[in-house]
Design an enzyme around this catalytic site. Structure first.
Site, PDB file in Angstrom:
ATOM      1  CB  SER A 181      -0.963  -0.216   1.388  1.00 20.99           C
ATOM      2  OG  SER A 181      -0.492  -0.340   2.039  1.00 20.99           O
ATOM      3  CG  HIS A 209      -4.535  -1.305  -0.881  1.00 21.83           C
ATOM      4  ND1 HIS A 209      -4.631  -0.354  -0.493  1.00 21.83           N
ATOM      5  CD2 HIS A 209      -3.890  -1.866   0.241  1.00 21.83           C
ATOM      6  CE1 HIS A 209      -4.525   0.471   0.850  1.00 21.83           C
ATOM      7  NE2 HIS A 209      -3.959  -0.697   1.048  1.00 21.83           N
ATOM      8  CE  LYS A 240      -7.625  -1.372   2.384  1.00 21.83           C
ATOM      9  NZ  LYS A 240      -7.468  -0.312   3.859  1.00 21.83           N
TER      10      LYS A 240
HETATM   11  N1  PMP Z   1      -4.530  -5.237   4.820  1.00 25.68           N
HETATM   12  C1  PMP Z   1      -4.016  -4.622   4.084  1.00 25.68           C
HETATM   13  C2  PMP Z   1      -2.705  -5.056   3.202  1.00 25.68           C
HETATM   14  C3  PMP Z   1      -4.528  -2.907   4.566  1.00 25.68           C
HETATM   15  O1  PMP Z   1      -3.560  -2.307   3.821  1.00 25.68           O
HETATM   16  C4  PMP Z   1      -5.676  -2.827   5.203  1.00 25.68           C
HETATM   17  C5  PMP Z   1      -5.684  -1.568   5.303  1.00 25.68           C
HETATM   18  N2  PMP Z   1      -5.787  -1.094   6.188  1.00 25.68           N
HETATM   19  C6  PMP Z   1      -5.860  -4.225   5.675  1.00 25.68           C
HETATM   20  C7  PMP Z   1      -5.373  -4.961   5.607  1.00 25.68           C
HETATM   21  C8  PMP Z   1      -7.073  -4.102   7.088  1.00 25.68           C
HETATM   22  O2  PMP Z   1      -8.124  -3.795   6.250  1.00 25.68           O
HETATM   23  P1  PMP Z   1      -9.583  -3.329   6.764  1.00 25.68           P
HETATM   24  O3  PMP Z   1      -9.623  -1.537   6.931  1.00 25.68           O
HETATM   25  O4  PMP Z   1     -10.414  -3.882   6.343  1.00 25.68           O
HETATM   26  O5  PMP Z   1      -8.984  -3.846   8.448  1.00 25.68           O
END
Ligand code: PMP
Length: 393
Positions: A181, A209, A240
């Site tokens: 990300s 992502h 997302k």
């Molecule tokens: N995995 C990754 C790679 C993320 O970027 C994120 C969110 N920042 C998450 C998991 C967590 O997802 P959620 O917001 O649905 O808890």
């Protein structure tokens, strides 16, 4: 005696170091533009890749969910029963992902935390990309397995490490983010699958992502690499590109059946609300029949990257619409973000420890909902401030 003195001290230190998070309050929905302090701002922060948060069909579906099922799910699914909505979403997601089965969880972070400790335990081995997301790291720690970090995306290093432990007769897991990300780079999943097969390791990807971004109709990284049925565990978030909230795991029937008996967030926490679940069913329906939003997202991502590059910004080596504008110095990046904010652009500075020292950046997140004029406004402000701060000529 102040029992929370230790927290106060640490909070003060964060402020001194300039790494205290300023949490902006939005007075509008998350969209291409948002209202902050009564002022309309261009939003370049959200993971709302496809602009679905404010999609009218999705909003109507959420309202229908409430009308038919109320506002809550009542209790955990093994106790109060599961709503037809949950089953329908799991079935639709499995079809969309071309997976045997799917289990819904309440968030992406919980999906990782739920899954990893079920796959490996004390004495087992986890091979984890050094830049994996915090929720993968937490899942790994919770499992009590030994964590072996391999160099970011470095398959030679992963192979060497698997080779070092090849005689250990324990369970092995290779886990990686799909799209990273902070840089927008993509894990070499075909190589990971090959190594997993060779060394008998379970393979797992967190597609947070890549979901709604990569692959045909945004089916994600597994579809992008044509690896259906080859990656053992495909974890995703519904917060997302999908625009709502929730997480899920896609995999084979045994894994998903096992998770419904053993995954702690499934057994001990109430599932998604009817509004969320109903909205998500609509999102999967929209994505299944129409890929125009995914195409628009890529068009916008490619446009902003080309523009930034032409003005001399360092935008790293992103392979996705995520666009890091790498500044380097932490103070300059934070100053850049502050000046953007004053000029009507909401784009967060990201510093160590979220990214390595010396690579502080502004991470630009475009969405399918941005128009070319929106992006041009943002680019103009970046260039003006970039020149003022000596980041570009
Ligand atoms: N995995 C990754 C790679 C993320 O970027 C994120 C969110 N920042 C998450 C998991 C967590 O997802 P959620 O917001 O649905 O808890």
């Amino acid at each position: 005696m102040d029992k929370f003195e230790f927290m106060r001290k640490e909070l003060d230190e964060l402020k001194e170091k300039g790494t205290y998070n300023t949490i902006r309050v939005l007075e509008s929905a998350q969209g291409p533009w948002v209202v902050i302090n009564g002022r309309k701002m261009l939003n370049l922060c959200a993971n709302n890749y496809l602009g679905l948060i404010t999609n009218e069909e999705v909003k109507s579906a959420a309202i229908e969910g409430v009308k038919n099922f109320g506002v809550g799910a009542g209790a955990v699914r093994t106790i109060a029963g599961t709503l037809t909505l949950h089953e329908e979403l799991e079935k639709k997601l499995a079809e969309f992902k071309h997976a045997e089965a799917v289990i819904l969880l309440q968030s992406g972070i919980l999906a990782n935390i739920a899954t990893i400790p079920l796959v490996v335990g004390e004495g087992d081995l986890i091979f984890s990309d050094e830049l994996n997301h915090a929720s993968i790291i937490d899942g790994c720690r919770l499992s009590k397995a030994t964590i072996i970090r391999y160099k970011h995306l470095d398959m030679a290093d992963l192979k060497e490490k698997l080779e070092d432990y090849k005689d250990y007769n324990v369970r092995k897991l290779i886990v990686t983010d799909g799209v990273f990300s902070m840089d927008g780079d993509i894990a070499p999943l075909p190589d990971i699958v090959e190594l997993g097969e060779k060394y008998g390791a379970i393979t797992m990807v967190d597609d947070a992502h890549g979901e709604g971004v990569l692959g045909d109709h945004g089916r994600g990284i597994v579809d992008y690499f044509h690896l259906e049925g080859k990656i053992d565990i495909d974890v995703g978030t519904l917060s997302k590109a999908f625009g709502v909230i929730g997480g899920y795991v896609a995999g084979n029937n045994t894994l998903i059946e096992y998770m419904k008996q053993r995954a702690r967030p499934f057994l001990f926490s109430t599932p998604l609300s009817p509004a969320d679940t109903s909205a998500l069913i609509k999102v999967v329906e929209i994505l299944s029949k129409d890929d125009s939003l995914v195409k628009k997202l890529w068009e916008n991502g490619n446009y902003i990257k080309e523009q930034f590059k032409s003005y001399g910004f360092n935008i790293g080596h992103s392979q996705t619409p995520i666009t890091p504008v790498i500044i380097g110095e932490e103070k300059t990046a934070m100053e850049f973000s502050k000046m953007l904010f004053e000029e009507g652009v909401f784009a967060q500075g990201i510093v160590y420890p979220t990214v390595p020292k010396g690579t502080a950046r502004i991470r630009v997140m475009v969405s399918a909902a941005h128009t070319k004029d929106d992006l041009d406004f943002g680019i103009k402000k970046f260039v003006e401030i970039g020149r003022k701060l000596g980041v570009v000529k």
